[in-house]
Each structure stands twice: as C-alpha cells, then as structure tokens.
Design an enzyme around this catalytic site. Structure first.
Site, PDB file in Angstrom:
ATOM      1  N   GLU A  25       0.379  -0.983  -0.557  1.00 17.16           N
ATOM      2  CA  GLU A  25       0.031  -0.110   0.134  1.00 17.16           C
ATOM      3  C   GLU A  25       0.931   1.179  -0.005  1.00 17.16           C
ATOM      4  O   GLU A  25       1.647   1.293   0.008  1.00 17.16           O
ATOM      5  CB  GLU A  25      -0.510   0.088   1.344  1.00 17.16           C
ATOM      6  CG  GLU A  25      -2.493  -0.247   1.122  1.00 17.16           C
ATOM      7  CD  GLU A  25      -3.278   0.678  -0.113  1.00 17.16           C
ATOM      8  OE1 GLU A  25      -2.433   1.685  -0.352  1.00 17.16           O
ATOM      9  OE2 GLU A  25      -4.549   0.781  -0.015  1.00 17.16           O
ATOM     10  N   ASP A  41      -3.952   5.277   6.239  1.00 17.00           N
ATOM     11  CA  ASP A  41      -4.777   6.424   6.916  1.00 17.00           C
ATOM     12  C   ASP A  41      -5.840   6.000   8.188  1.00 17.00           C
ATOM     13  O   ASP A  41      -5.364   5.408   9.132  1.00 17.00           O
ATOM     14  CB  ASP A  41      -4.915   7.424   6.096  1.00 17.00           C
ATOM     15  CG  ASP A  41      -6.077   8.706   5.784  1.00 17.00           C
ATOM     16  OD1 ASP A  41      -5.668   9.391   6.764  1.00 17.00           O
ATOM     17  OD2 ASP A  41      -6.635   8.776   5.783  1.00 17.00           O
TER      18      ASP A  41
HETATM   19  P1  IMP Z   1      -7.448   4.428   4.302  1.00 12.40           P
HETATM   20  O1  IMP Z   1      -8.659   3.343   3.523  1.00 12.40           O
HETATM   21  O2  IMP Z   1      -8.441   6.083   4.934  1.00 12.40           O
HETATM   22  O3  IMP Z   1      -6.596   4.315   4.916  1.00 12.40           O
HETATM   23  O4  IMP Z   1      -7.116   5.273   2.715  1.00 12.40           O
HETATM   24  C1  IMP Z   1      -6.202   4.507   2.360  1.00 12.40           C
HETATM   25  C2  IMP Z   1      -6.599   5.209   0.794  1.00 12.40           C
HETATM   26  O5  IMP Z   1      -6.483   7.213   1.347  1.00 12.40           O
HETATM   27  C3  IMP Z   1      -5.180   5.939   0.397  1.00 12.40           C
HETATM   28  O6  IMP Z   1      -4.122   4.327  -0.457  1.00 12.40           O
HETATM   29  C4  IMP Z   1      -4.834   6.894  -0.414  1.00 12.40           C
HETATM   30  O7  IMP Z   1      -5.067   6.285  -1.833  1.00 12.40           O
HETATM   31  C5  IMP Z   1      -5.991   7.541   0.454  1.00 12.40           C
HETATM   32  N1  IMP Z   1      -4.606   8.911   1.107  1.00 12.40           N
HETATM   33  C6  IMP Z   1      -4.987   8.778   2.840  1.00 12.40           C
HETATM   34  N2  IMP Z   1      -4.356   9.518   3.299  1.00 12.40           N
HETATM   35  C7  IMP Z   1      -3.236  10.216   2.214  1.00 12.40           C
HETATM   36  C8  IMP Z   1      -2.302  11.084   1.725  1.00 12.40           C
HETATM   37  O8  IMP Z   1      -2.365  12.070   2.568  1.00 12.40           O
HETATM   38  N3  IMP Z   1      -2.026  11.570   0.329  1.00 12.40           N
HETATM   39  C9  IMP Z   1      -2.785  11.048  -0.102  1.00 12.40           C
HETATM   40  N4  IMP Z   1      -3.867  10.047  -0.416  1.00 12.40           N
HETATM   41  C10 IMP Z   1      -4.011   9.739   0.263  1.00 12.40           C
END
Ligand code: IMP
Length: 180
Positions: free
Chosen positions: A103, A107
């Site tokens: 990945e 986040d």
């Molecule tokens: P999660 O499901 O919230 O963990 O998000 C994962 C996805 O959100 C990542 O694979 C990214 O595509 C996007 N994402 C989360 N934070 C960032 C950031 O700071 N910059 C760019 N994309 C992000």
C-alpha cells in the site's frame, strides 16, 4: 528540487526527499529478503497510489515473487448510505500462498482492513502488509502493518505515487500540506 509546490490552490512543502525514500525502501527490502528467502510470495499492489513504491521495492527484492495489481472501488451499500469499498481485479488465487499486500499509505485503516478480510477468506499461507506511509493518529481500525516505511503525523501528503484529486503522483519526493 522545488522546496514548495502548489496543487489546486494548496501549498505543499518538501517532506521526504527521494534519496531518503529510496534508502528506506532498500531497508524494507532487506527485511523482506531475510523473511521470504526461498519462498515465492504473491505480492498484491493496491493501485493507484502504490505504483511507484511497488516498482522501487520490487527491484530490491532478491527472492522470486509474483506481482498482481488490484484496485479498491467505493460504492454505496444498499442498506445504508455509508460508503463501502470492494476489492477488484484480483486474478491470482491467494490460497496457500505467502501474500504481501503493498500500500502507499494506511490512513484510517478501512481500506487495508477490508482487503485483509477479503484475502483471508481465500486461506493464504500467510499475509503481511507493507505500507510506505502510516498515519497512526488517523487509524480507526486495528491494523498490523508488518513493514512500515515512514510513520507520519496527521497531515495530507502528495508525491511518489500519492495524489491530491489526481495530481502530484509523478513527483519524485513526498510533499506535506502546509498549515492545515
Ligand atoms: P484509508 O482507508 O483511510 O486507510 O485510506 C487509504 C487511502 O486513502 C490511501 O490508499 C490513499 O489513496 C488515500 N490517502 C489517505 N491519506 C492520504 C494522503 O495524505 N495523501 C494522499 N492520499 C491519501
């Protein structure tokens, strides 16, 4: 190298330079090389954000491996308006394989948790997660990232594959949003 860049009216400043990223990628590869020596794992890379990381990482892996790319699509579940996510594009069968999920960033952790749950239903021999970036302050699920590139604070980043509304993926360095 630009110290500051702007994307869609937002200003970003340099955060992790390409050289430091590549050094860390080499260290992660070294850890994986000792773990997977003699195995042929199935590496599953989550598009789009991890394309650059995946490319640099795989060049440093010394064990044989297969690579598969997947995407995560969002849709609205039928029983609520909550955004659901599903895995699309997995063509290889993870059953009995050592699987490494690659990945760009963990986040909230919802994406990786959904992927882990789906892959676990296919009975892999093992499953580990390798993420270039992790933002622990944002985690809303329990996630166990085996190989972490950089642990970063809760601030939006772009570059080295990561985007803001589609832009910034081609930048060789990682930039951080200023003043948020
Ligand atoms: P999660 O499901 O919230 O963990 O998000 C994962 C996805 O959100 C990542 O694979 C990214 O595509 C996007 N994402 C989360 N934070 C960032 C950031 O700071 N910059 C760019 N994309 C992000």
């Amino acid at each position: 190298m630009e110290k500051e860049i702007s994307i869609h009216d937002k200003i970003f400043s340099i955060y992790i330079q390409e050289e430091a990223i590549l050094e860390r990628v080499q260290e992660l590869a070294k850890e994986m090389n000792s773990r997977y020596h003699g195995e042929t794992p199935l590496i599953i890379s989550v598009l789009n954000g991890s394309f650059m990381f995946t490319s640099d990482l795989l060049k440093k892996l010394e064990f044989s491996c297969e690579l598969s790319f997947i995407r995560v699509s969002s849709y609205n579940g039928t029983e609520s308006t909550k955004q659901m996510k599903e895995l699309i594009g997995l063509t290889e069968n993870p059953e009995g394989r050592h699987v490494i999920l690659v990945e760009d960033i963990v986040d909230t952790g919802h994406t990786i948790t959904m992927l882990v749950n789906q892959i676990m239903t296919k009975n892999p021999a093992s499953l580990s997660i390798c993420s270039l970036l992790v933002k622990p302050d944002r985690h809303e699920t329990e996630v166990d990232v085996t190989y972490k590139g950089f642990v970063i604070p809760d601030r939006f980043v772009v570059g080295y594959g990561l985007d803001l509304d589609g832009l910034g993926r081609n930048l060789p360095h990682i930039y951080q949003l200023k003043n948020n």
